[in-house]
Design an enzyme around this catalytic site. Sequence first.
Site, PDB file in Angstrom:
ATOM      1  N   TYR A   1       0.858  -1.183   0.000  1.00  0.00           N
ATOM      2  CA  TYR A   1       0.000   0.000   0.000  1.00  0.00           C
ATOM      3  C   TYR A   1       0.894   1.233   0.000  1.00  0.00           C
ATOM      4  CZ  TYR A   1      -3.464   3.432   1.642  1.00  0.00           C
ATOM      5  OH  TYR A   1      -4.280   4.526   1.773  1.00  0.00           O
TER       6      TYR A   1
ATOM      7  N   LYS B   1       4.828   9.865   8.418  1.00  0.00           N
ATOM      8  CA  LYS B   1       4.672   9.344   9.777  1.00  0.00           C
ATOM      9  C   LYS B   1       5.687   9.895  10.784  1.00  0.00           C
ATOM     10  CE  LYS B   1       2.524   5.196   7.843  1.00  0.00           C
ATOM     11  NZ  LYS B   1       1.136   5.099   8.300  1.00  0.00           N
TER      12      LYS B   1
ATOM     13  N   ASP C   1       9.424   2.944  -0.672  1.00  0.00           N
ATOM     14  CA  ASP C   1       8.389   3.657   0.070  1.00  0.00           C
ATOM     15  C   ASP C   1       8.651   3.404   1.560  1.00  0.00           C
ATOM     16  OD1 ASP C   1       4.728   3.576   0.196  1.00  0.00           O
ATOM     17  OD2 ASP C   1       6.251   4.612   1.387  1.00  0.00           O
TER      18      ASP C   1
END
Length: 430
Positions: free
Chosen positions: A144, A267, A239
Site C-alpha cells: 500500500y 509518519k 516507500d
Amino acid sequence: MNIEKSKHLFQLASQIIPGGVNSPVRAFKSVGGIPPFIAKAQGAHIWDEDGNKYIDYIGSWGPMILGHAHPDVIKAIQEVAVNGTSFGAPTKKEITLAEMIVDRVPGCEMVRMVNSGTEATMSAIRLARGATGRDKIIKFDGCYHGHGDSFLIAAGSGALTLGEPNSPGVTKGTAKDTLIAQFNEIETVSELFAKYSNEIAAVIVEPVNGNTGCIPPQNDFLNDLKNLCNKDGTLLIFDEVMTGFRVARGGAAELYNVIPDVFTFGKVIGGGLPIGAYGGKKEIMEQVAPSGPIYQAGTLSGNPIAVTAGIETLKLLTEDSYKILEENSQYLNNGVQNIIDENEYPLWQERVGSMFSLYFHKGPILNTKDVANCDFEAFNSFFHGLLNKGVFIAPSQYETGFISLAHSKSILDETIETIYVTLKELFVHV
Ligand code: KE4
C-alpha cells in the site's frame, strides 16, 4: 467494557462522515464491533471517551515512535504555534528537517516536504515518469502506497482489509500502467522487465511490507530489485513512509544496505502531525519544480508546526533509542513465541525492528498470498479478546503493530500475559 459513549459517537459520526471515520481501517469493518473514540493518549496508553484505558500498539500507524504526547514534542509545538501556524513562505526549520533526513538516510541527498505519505508517493511516481519519460510502474501485490490512483491496484492496508483490491474510480487508462509483481518472488519482477523492457519508469516497494501485516524481504530480494532496475534504466523507489526512521535510524536502506534512487517518507518525521516527504539523488530531485519541470506543490508543505514536531522527534531518536526499541521488540516477540511454542498454537510472528505482526497462520509468511490463508475469524476473536482486556492492536490481519519507546518491559509483560490468557480462551473453543 462499557463503550456506550463510543457507540453513540459512532452513530453520530456515521451520519456525517462516510463510515463514521476519516480513514477506512479505523471503522473496524473487518473485525466487526464499535471502534473506541479516543479522548486522550500518553506514552504507551490511550483512553477512549468512556474512560477505558488501552495499551496502544497502533501508535497512529507509525508516527508515535516516542510514545504519545512526548513532553519535549508537545512543548516545541506549543512554543512554535504562538508565532503563527502557516505562512506560505519558506522557514529555516524546513532546512533543519531536510538536513536531519539527509544526514540519516544513506543515498538521500535532497528532499521535498509534502503533507502525507500519499502525496509523497504520488509525487515520487510523477518524478520517476518525468525523469525517465516512461509510463509504467511496478508495485507489489498487497503493498500500500497511499490512495493515489496508480496504487489502488492490488493495494494493501485498508484496501485489502475491505476486500476491494481495485477501487472504483480508478480508470482503465491509469490501471494499465500499473504492473503487479509478488513480494519476495524476484522472478515475477524479471518477467515484467522482459515483457515491458524500456517501458518501466519505476519499481515502488515497501522494503519491509507493512500493509499486508509485517513481511521482511527475504535474502537478496531488495538488491535483486535494484539490479533489475539499474539494468533497464528504471528508478527504484523505497516507500519508507512506514519503515523510515522506524526499522533503523536510516530506515530500511540502512538496515539492508540497499540504496534506492528515490525515497518516500511520512509518519515519524511529522511526530504525529500531517507530513510526507520524498527525496533521493540530487540529479533526480533537481528535476522537481521550481528547479526543474516536474511539477508538485502544496499550500501547507513544510508546515512549521509539523516540521517542528518532526525535528523534535528525530532529535530524540538517538542510536541508543534504536537499541532500546530493538531490545524491547525482541522481548515481546520472545514472550509471545514462548506461548506459541509451549501450546503449539498455529501462529506465526514476523518482526523488523519495532514493527511486528502476529499471523493466524501456521508457517512462514512470504507475501500477501500467504496472509490470505490466515484464519481471519480467529484473528478477529483474538483482536476483540485483547481489546476487551485493554490491549489495542491493529484491527486487521493486514496491518502492522508498532512498539514505542514508551512501551516499557512492565507494559510488555502485561501485554504478554493478556495475549496468553486470550489465546487460551480462543483455542479452548477452537
Ligand atoms: P498517508 O497518506 O496515509 O499519510 O500515507 C500513505 C502510506 C504510504 N506508504 C506506506 C508504506 C504506508 O504505510 C502508508 C499509510 N499507512 C496506513 C497504515 N497501514 C495508514 C493508515 C490509514 O490508512 O488510516
